[in-house]
Design a protein around this motif. Structure first.
Motif, short mmCIF file in Angstrom:
data_model
loop_
_atom_site.label_atom_id
_atom_site.label_comp_id
_atom_site.label_asym_id
_atom_site.label_seq_id
_atom_site.Cartn_x
_atom_site.Cartn_y
_atom_site.Cartn_z
N THR A 100 3.18 7.20 -5.94
CA THR A 100 2.89 5.95 -5.24
C THR A 100 4.18 5.21 -4.91
O THR A 100 4.31 4.57 -3.86
N PRO A 123 0.84 -1.20 0.00
CA PRO A 123 0.00 0.00 0.00
C PRO A 123 0.87 1.25 0.00
O PRO A 123 1.99 1.22 0.49
N SER A 124 0.35 2.33 -0.56
CA SER A 124 1.15 3.55 -0.60
C SER A 124 0.34 4.79 -0.26
O SER A 124 -0.89 4.73 -0.12
N VAL A 125 1.06 5.91 -0.15
CA VAL A 125 0.46 7.17 0.31
C VAL A 125 -0.68 7.68 -0.56
O VAL A 125 -1.53 8.43 -0.11
#
Lengths: 229, 116
Positions: free
Chosen positions: A181, A61-63
């Protein structure tokens, strides 16, 4: 960074395939050369390939609220120089295209250029530029840059194929999805790379010395110091 | 040759913690960014594909074999990670074992046979 099957216009797909082919052939020769001339390093070659296999399967998962995956190509580029990764990275992409419908055969050339050619070379370039820096810093930067450069390349390829609103605007849009990402993932991959190379310093010092990753044989101390640390 | 000495255990643990922290921060900020979206943390590959399709471009070639459903696909991804992990673990295991035996400078092939 996979461009999905059938999405690149045929001319682009063909062009990227033509561009990628010599790199992959050269990479195959480089792999054969390593296997033949440095039999002791075979186990590390397998590890480098396996590392890319694992890393590119893990979605994080990313920001931005989306997920993406590391590439793992920086490690092999540092240990064996980038040509080796042109083959190993392409094998991983082929596996994903055939079995996972992730990426594709028509887009294999473009994806191989991004992940198996530009990424490793960019990482290796940074590694060489930082020649005087401590090994951990060099490895971190090389791994992170190999990861990021791959996604910048994919964004560029997509912007070239789909320049809606002009190339720069399209490029910015694709970078907005991919590159932002990717930043935390590149940092994580850099850290993992440092930990892997650190482990190899203890376990595979003779091979690292043969490959020129650690100081030359006349000045480097033997593995005993690694055992004590 | 200061830089080629392995990192101390403390630094290794600090780096592991830092990696976990980066993932945790990404997860929190990402959850905020994805709030209200249909599928939080969807893949960037799929996001870009959607964008391209919205612009009116259709794929002209289909995957030869497509996994029959998301569950099978995630299983195959797990298989990829698992196979890679086995090879990686084996390679590191061989190297580590050799190191512990203290014969780091001899040909690794012999050790592989012994560890068979």
């Amino acid at each position: 960074m996979h461009i999905a099957e059938g999405f690149l216009p045929p001319v682009h797909a063909a062009a990227w395939t033509v561009v990628a082919a010599p790199f992959v052939v050269h990479g195959a020769r480089a792999v054969v050369k390593v296997v033949r001339e440095q039999p002791n390093a075979r186990i590390l070659l397998g590890a480098a390939g396996a590392f890319t296999f694992v890393m590119s399967a893990i979605k994080l998962p990313s920001v931005t609220g989306s997920s993406s995956h590391p590439t793992g190509t920086g490690l092999g580029a540092i240990l064996f120089r980038p040509p080796v990764m042109a083959l190993l990275g392409t094998i991983v992409l082929l596996f994903q295209a055939l079995l996972l419908a992730h990426g594709g055969l028509t887009t294999l050339g473009a994806n191989a250029i991004a992940m198996a050619v530009v990424g490793p070379w960019a990482g290796y370039g940074v590694y060489r530029l930082l020649a005087a820096a401590p090994l951990s810093v060099k490895v971190f930067c090389a791994m992170a840059v190999a990861n990021l450069a791959t996604y910048v390349t994919t964004s560029t390829q997509l912007a070239l194929a789909f320049p809606e609103g002009g190339f720069l605007e399209a490029w910015g849009r694709f970078l907005g999805v991919f590159a932002v990402t990717q930043i935390p993932l590149a940092i994580v991959e850099g850290i993992i790379g440092v930990l892997v190379v650190n482990a190899l310093l203890s376990w595979a010092r003779p091979e690292l010395r043969d490959l020129g990753v650690v100081g030359d044989p006349t000045t480097a101390r033997t593995g005993e110091e690694a055992a004590r640390a | 040759m200061r830089e080629t000495r392995p990192l101390s255990k403390g630094v290794v643990w600090a780096l592991l913690a830092l990696a976990a922290l980066v993932v945790a921060i990404a997860l929190v900020l990402g959850a905020r960014a994805a709030a209200g979206e249909e599928e939080p943390f969807g893949g960037t590959d799929a996001a870009v594909t959607e964008q391209i399709e919205e612009d009116g471009h259709e794929p002209w070639f289909e995957p030869i074999i497509a996994p029959a459903g998301g569950e099978i696909e995630s299983g195959l991804f797990a298989l990829q990670a698992g196979l890679g992990g086995i090879v990686l673990g084996y390679a590191f295991g061989v190297l580590r074992e050799r190191r512990l035996r203290g014969d780091g400078d001899v040909d690794g092939a012999g050790d592989m046979d012994r560890d068979g």
